[in-house]
Write an enzyme that holds these catalytic residues in place. Structure first.
Site, PDB file in Angstrom:
ATOM      1  N   LYS A 167       0.823  -1.221   0.000  1.00 31.00           N
ATOM      2  CA  LYS A 167       0.000   0.000   0.000  1.00 31.00           C
ATOM      3  C   LYS A 167       0.853   1.266   0.000  1.00 31.00           C
ATOM      4  O   LYS A 167       0.602   2.203  -0.750  1.00 31.00           O
ATOM      5  CB  LYS A 167      -0.939  -0.013   1.214  1.00 31.00           C
ATOM      6  N   ILE A 168       1.873   1.319   0.855  1.00 31.73           N
ATOM      7  CA  ILE A 168       2.720   2.511   0.937  1.00 31.73           C
ATOM      8  C   ILE A 168       3.642   2.601  -0.270  1.00 31.73           C
ATOM      9  O   ILE A 168       3.761   3.648  -0.916  1.00 31.73           O
ATOM     10  CB  ILE A 168       3.523   2.509   2.246  1.00 31.73           C
ATOM     11  N   ASP A 220       9.636  -6.817  -5.074  1.00 31.40           N
ATOM     12  CA  ASP A 220       8.687  -7.352  -4.093  1.00 31.40           C
ATOM     13  C   ASP A 220       8.505  -8.828  -4.378  1.00 31.40           C
ATOM     14  O   ASP A 220       8.698  -9.280  -5.514  1.00 31.40           O
ATOM     15  CB  ASP A 220       7.343  -6.612  -4.177  1.00 31.40           C
ATOM     16  N   PRO A 270       7.827  -4.538   5.457  1.00 37.63           N
ATOM     17  CA  PRO A 270       7.682  -4.790   6.892  1.00 37.63           C
ATOM     18  C   PRO A 270       8.936  -5.466   7.426  1.00 37.63           C
ATOM     19  O   PRO A 270       9.751  -5.998   6.654  1.00 37.63           O
ATOM     20  CB  PRO A 270       6.478  -5.733   6.955  1.00 37.63           C
ATOM     21  N   THR A 303      11.671   4.706   5.597  1.00 38.27           N
ATOM     22  CA  THR A 303      10.531   5.033   6.461  1.00 38.27           C
ATOM     23  C   THR A 303       9.800   3.757   6.875  1.00 38.27           C
ATOM     24  O   THR A 303       8.655   3.811   7.321  1.00 38.27           O
ATOM     25  CB  THR A 303       9.539   5.967   5.735  1.00 38.27           C
ATOM     26  N   ARG A 329      11.110   0.135   8.699  1.00 40.14           N
ATOM     27  CA  ARG A 329      11.553  -0.246  10.033  1.00 40.14           C
ATOM     28  C   ARG A 329      13.069  -0.122  10.075  1.00 40.14           C
ATOM     29  O   ARG A 329      13.757  -0.414   9.099  1.00 40.14           O
ATOM     30  CB  ARG A 329      11.129  -1.679  10.384  1.00 40.14           C
ATOM     31  N   ASP A 361      13.667   7.790   9.078  1.00 40.85           N
ATOM     32  CA  ASP A 361      12.659   8.145  10.067  1.00 40.85           C
ATOM     33  C   ASP A 361      12.549   7.054  11.117  1.00 40.85           C
ATOM     34  O   ASP A 361      11.800   7.186  12.079  1.00 40.85           O
ATOM     35  CB  ASP A 361      11.302   8.355   9.385  1.00 40.85           C
ATOM     36  N   GLU A 391      15.986   2.285  18.087  1.00 42.05           N
ATOM     37  CA  GLU A 391      15.192   3.443  18.516  1.00 42.05           C
ATOM     38  C   GLU A 391      14.460   3.229  19.830  1.00 42.05           C
ATOM     39  O   GLU A 391      14.028   4.191  20.472  1.00 42.05           O
ATOM     40  CB  GLU A 391      14.191   3.840  17.430  1.00 42.05           C
ATOM     41  N   HIS A 446      10.716   8.991  13.861  1.00 41.95           N
ATOM     42  CA  HIS A 446       9.562   8.115  13.632  1.00 41.95           C
ATOM     43  C   HIS A 446       8.261   8.919  13.621  1.00 41.95           C
ATOM     44  O   HIS A 446       7.329   8.642  14.385  1.00 41.95           O
ATOM     45  CB  HIS A 446       9.501   7.019  14.712  1.00 41.95           C
TER      46      HIS A 446
END
Length: 330
Positions: A153-154, A173, A206, A232, A234, A258, A263, A295
């Site tokens: 989606k992103i 992908d 992911p 952006t 993980r 990000d 973190e 983040h």
């Protein structure tokens, strides 16, 4: 239902209160969920956690002992939850799978623009009335090749945005999206070929066992010299120490992040009055061609509204003895 909201930040409280509309008795705590803080959940039916909370096997066992039956994530990613352990313990877990892919994709594009055109340095100069243009040269995005790793989606929205800039978009992908190929001339290729070809790489996968440290020294070594990398997704998708090496030897021309693989206990906190001890983060933070944010890619009004509404929806379903379609299983 009594719900304890861990890692509750001021920016999200009103959204959660409005979505809840007094249906559940919610309590906020700034503390992150861990094996040490789990005791705060005594007497609660459910807990809600964010991406910085750790719901490992030990923590989940404690939650079970304290009477917690449900864990409502306020994020799409769930690598911080031991889903298998939760299932064994009979604790139901649900996430927010679609809060706003636009927020993340648009932010990734923003990071690219800021990094490429050196806007932070330019603004800092002007603050001191320094209007020199030396060392502020960027490049046109038009006609450049951008590699999008992960076209869900992103990533799909990132493909659309970069196509609008006139970029040649290539992708990687495990599942190819034919509509992206038809609409935006996306060309799928093996990851190694993408890394050899792209002027810019944007990461949208992911975090799991297959993607942990996906971007490592072996891939960085074959990238085009001067490549820009935007992450952006993980933090642990990239091997940070290898990225630093690539920045030092100038294989990587710029890096925008990000997210950060270490973190936890750093992001979402004001540590300005403490002495930093994370050597990798210190090194990245002093590099002029590195852009770091804490983040915040998800941080839009629309995303916060969707996160709150879906979180409360998941709790509503459980309180009514129903199954929510957002439940996670292993």
């Amino acid at each position: 239902m009594k719900v304890l909201i861990f890692s509750a930040r001021n920016f999200e409280k009103e959204y959660l209160k409005n979505s809840n509309n007094d249906k559940h008795k919610i309590t906020f705590t700034l503390d992150a969920l861990s094996s040490k803080t789990a005791i705060q959940a005594v007497g609660f039916d459910a807990v809600s956690i964010f991406s910085g909370d750790i719901a490992c096997n030990n923590t989940l066992e404690k939650l079970k002992d304290f009477g917690v039956k449900y864990v409502a994530l306020r994020s799409a990613g769930y690598d911080n939850v031991n889903i298998r352990a939760a299932a064994i313990l009979g604790i139901k877990v649900a996430n927010v799978p679609n809060y706003s892919p636009y927020a993340i994709a648009e932010y990734a594009a923003g990071l690219l623009l800021v990094l490429n055109r050196k806007l932070i340095e330019a603004n800092n100069r002007v603050k001191h009335f320094n209007f020199s243009l030396d060392n502020l040269v960027g490049f046109d995005l038009n006609d450049k090749t951008i590699g999008v790793i992960g076209t869900g989606k992103i990533g799909s929205l990132m493909v659309k945005i970069m196509h609008g800039f006139g970029c040649h978009v290539i992708g990687y992908d495990i599942t190819e999206n034919s509509s992206l190929v038809d609409s935006y001339n996306l060309k799928y290729m093996p990851l190694e070929t993408l890394c050899k070809t792209a002027d810019i790489i944007s990461i949208h996968v992911p975090l799991n066992t297959e993607t942990h440290h996906l971007i490592d020294e072996s891939l960085i070594e074959i990238m085009k010299p001067g490549v820009l990398i935007i992450n952006t997704a993980r933090g642990a998708v990239v091997e940070t120490s290898h990225v630093i090496k690539g920045l030092k030897n100038k294989t990587i021309g710029g890096f925008a992040m990000d997210v950060y693989e270490k973190e936890h206990d750093i992001f979402f906190k004001d540590l300005s009055n403490t002495i930093p001890t994370d050597d990798m983060l210190i090194t990245l933070n002093v590099m002029p061609n590195v852009l770091i944010t804490g983040h915040q890619a998800f941080l839009t009004k629309e995303a916060l509204t969707n996160i709150a509404e879906t979180t409360i929806y998941n709790l509503d379903c459980w309180s009514e003895g129903l199954k929510t379609e957002n439940e996670l299983y292993k």
